[in-house]
Design a protein around this motif. Structure first.
Motif, PDB file in Angstrom:
ATOM      1  N   LEU A 112      27.526 -16.207  53.034  1.00 36.50           N
ATOM      2  CA  LEU A 112      26.839 -15.059  52.431  1.00 36.50           C
ATOM      3  C   LEU A 112      25.535 -15.507  51.792  1.00 36.50           C
ATOM      4  N   PRO A 113      24.486 -14.687  51.872  1.00 39.37           N
ATOM      5  CA  PRO A 113      23.268 -15.021  51.121  1.00 39.37           C
ATOM      6  C   PRO A 113      23.547 -14.912  49.622  1.00 39.37           C
ATOM      7  N   PHE A 114      22.692 -15.558  48.837  1.00 32.46           N
ATOM      8  CA  PHE A 114      22.940 -15.590  47.394  1.00 32.46           C
ATOM      9  C   PHE A 114      23.028 -14.185  46.785  1.00 32.46           C
ATOM     10  N   ALA A 115      22.200 -13.283  47.298  1.00 31.35           N
ATOM     11  CA  ALA A 115      22.203 -11.921  46.739  1.00 31.35           C
ATOM     12  C   ALA A 115      23.576 -11.270  46.919  1.00 31.35           C
ATOM     13  N   ALA A 116      24.183 -11.500  48.090  1.00 30.38           N
ATOM     14  CA  ALA A 116      25.500 -10.904  48.359  1.00 30.38           C
ATOM     15  C   ALA A 116      26.587 -11.567  47.530  1.00 30.38           C
ATOM     16  N   ARG A 137      27.272 -11.034  39.230  1.00 27.54           N
ATOM     17  CA  ARG A 137      26.353 -11.886  38.464  1.00 27.54           C
ATOM     18  C   ARG A 137      24.922 -11.647  38.930  1.00 27.54           C
ATOM     19  N   HIS A 138      23.982 -12.187  38.150  1.00 31.49           N
ATOM     20  CA  HIS A 138      22.595 -12.139  38.597  1.00 31.49           C
ATOM     21  C   HIS A 138      22.392 -13.218  39.670  1.00 31.49           C
ATOM     22  N   GLU A 139      21.427 -12.950  40.554  1.00 31.56           N
ATOM     23  CA  GLU A 139      21.208 -13.894  41.650  1.00 31.56           C
ATOM     24  C   GLU A 139      20.785 -15.267  41.138  1.00 31.56           C
ATOM     25  N   GLY A 140      19.924 -15.274  40.145  1.00 32.70           N
ATOM     26  CA  GLY A 140      19.450 -16.551  39.595  1.00 32.70           C
ATOM     27  C   GLY A 140      20.597 -17.358  39.008  1.00 32.70           C
ATOM     28  N   ALA A 141      21.474 -16.661  38.283  1.00 31.93           N
ATOM     29  CA  ALA A 141      22.629 -17.342  37.676  1.00 31.93           C
ATOM     30  C   ALA A 141      23.570 -17.863  38.752  1.00 31.93           C
ATOM     31  N   THR A 142      23.662 -17.115  39.845  1.00 31.30           N
ATOM     32  CA  THR A 142      24.539 -17.534  40.949  1.00 31.30           C
ATOM     33  C   THR A 142      23.998 -18.790  41.616  1.00 31.30           C
ATOM     34  N   ARG A 143      22.673 -18.821  41.827  1.00 30.93           N
ATOM     35  CA  ARG A 143      22.054 -20.018  42.425  1.00 30.93           C
ATOM     36  C   ARG A 143      22.294 -21.250  41.537  1.00 30.93           C
ATOM     37  N   MET A 144      22.154 -21.041  40.243  1.00 31.18           N
ATOM     38  CA  MET A 144      22.335 -22.158  39.309  1.00 31.18           C
ATOM     39  C   MET A 144      23.780 -22.655  39.335  1.00 31.18           C
ATOM     40  N   LEU A 145      24.711 -21.680  39.357  1.00 32.14           N
ATOM     41  CA  LEU A 145      26.129 -22.017  39.416  1.00 32.14           C
ATOM     42  C   LEU A 145      26.433 -22.832  40.667  1.00 32.14           C
ATOM     43  N   TYR A 146      25.801 -22.436  41.770  1.00 32.67           N
ATOM     44  CA  TYR A 146      26.015 -23.116  43.054  1.00 32.67           C
ATOM     45  C   TYR A 146      25.494 -24.550  42.990  1.00 32.67           C
ATOM     46  N   GLN A 147      24.288 -24.720  42.425  1.00 35.10           N
ATOM     47  CA  GLN A 147      23.727 -26.071  42.323  1.00 35.10           C
ATOM     48  C   GLN A 147      24.606 -26.967  41.465  1.00 35.10           C
TER      49      GLN A 147
END
Lengths: 179, 76
Positions: free
Chosen positions: A146-150, A157-167
């Motif tokens: 899934l893309p980060f937005a999905a 969650r917010h997309e930015g927070a999701t990206r950070m969580l992933y990293q």
């Protein structure tokens, strides 16, 4: 009467009614089952756990524990807890049995599969050591592509927070897998 | 280990082509949950159309019905 409605859901339903479980199941069964197959690596386990998840969800509704979080996020959280309990009960992923008909020790296919299973076990072990939120992001992002937005929408969650969580999750996984 | 390598390794393990919930499995789980065979839900617009049709028929019956009664067959 207590009703529940998640953002994006078509209808609100009366959680005390007999149709509540059916509605919840119809709308979200595929998503919960898919998550659990990826989380456990086993369709059989996912089948058992999916029914457990919906029972837990409906019981929680009836005890008025639902706190207005998005429905998908809430169900994934329950699914993740159910899978963690499954691992704790010692229900390991099925390994290849040497008794399997048609398999011999000298068979290259068996060795390849054994190696693949061993690697998979290591990766699953590392995944199990992550915090639930980080694990959920990794499974949705890499398992479902899934893309980060999905992923963000599904987890509320917010997309930015999701990206950070992933990293952070990748960082944790790298540390766990580095000898 | 590079990030892309790490991602690829996990993606290989986590991408399950068999993660789709097929009809038979869906039905088995539904039975376990005691919701029997899952009813496909009627789309809203179909339910609304059916309701409007029933109401129209009733209205037609109320308006036109008395005129269809045989002459002298009504109450005096």
């Amino acid at each position: 009467m207590t009703t529940a409605q998640a953002p994006g859901d078509e209808v609100a339903f009366d959680v005390g009614s007999g149709d509540a479980l059916q509605t919840l199941y119809s709308d979200h069964a595929a998503m919960v089952f898919g998550y659990l197959v990826r989380r456990t690596g086993s369709r059989d386990a996912a089948e058992d756990l999916t029914s457990e998840v919906f029972l837990r969800a409906i019981l929680a509704f009836r005890r008025f524990e639902w706190r207005g979080v998005p429905m998908e996020r809430w169900l994934i959280r329950i699914a993740d807890h159910a899978a963690t309990d499954w691992y704790r009960r010692g229900a390991r992923r099925p390994m290849i049995s040497l008794d399997t008909p048609g398999l011999t020790l000298g068979d290259e296919g068996v060795e390849d599969q054994w190696e693949r299973e061993t690697v998979a076990d290591q990766l699953y072990a590392a995944l199990n050591d992550l915090s639930p939120a980080r694990r959920q992001v990794v499974i949705l992002r890499l398992g479902e592509s899934l893309p980060f937005a999905a992923v963000a929408r599904r987890l509320g969650r917010h997309e930015g927070a999701t990206r950070m969580l992933y990293q952070r999750a990748l960082h944790d996984l790298r540390e766990r897998l580095t000898p | 280990m590079k990030t892309s390598d790490l991602e690829q390794r996990f993606a290989r393990v986590l991408r399950k082509p068999d993660a789709r919930l097929d009809r038979a499995t869906r039905q088995r789980i539904a039975l376990r949950l005691g919701i029997g065979s899952e009813r496909p839900r009627l789309p809203r617009f179909l339910a609304l159309a059916a309701a409007i049709m029933v109401l129209s028929l009733l209205l037609l019956l109320v308006l036109v019905g008395p005129a269809l009664l045989p002459t002298g067959g009504g109450l005096r």
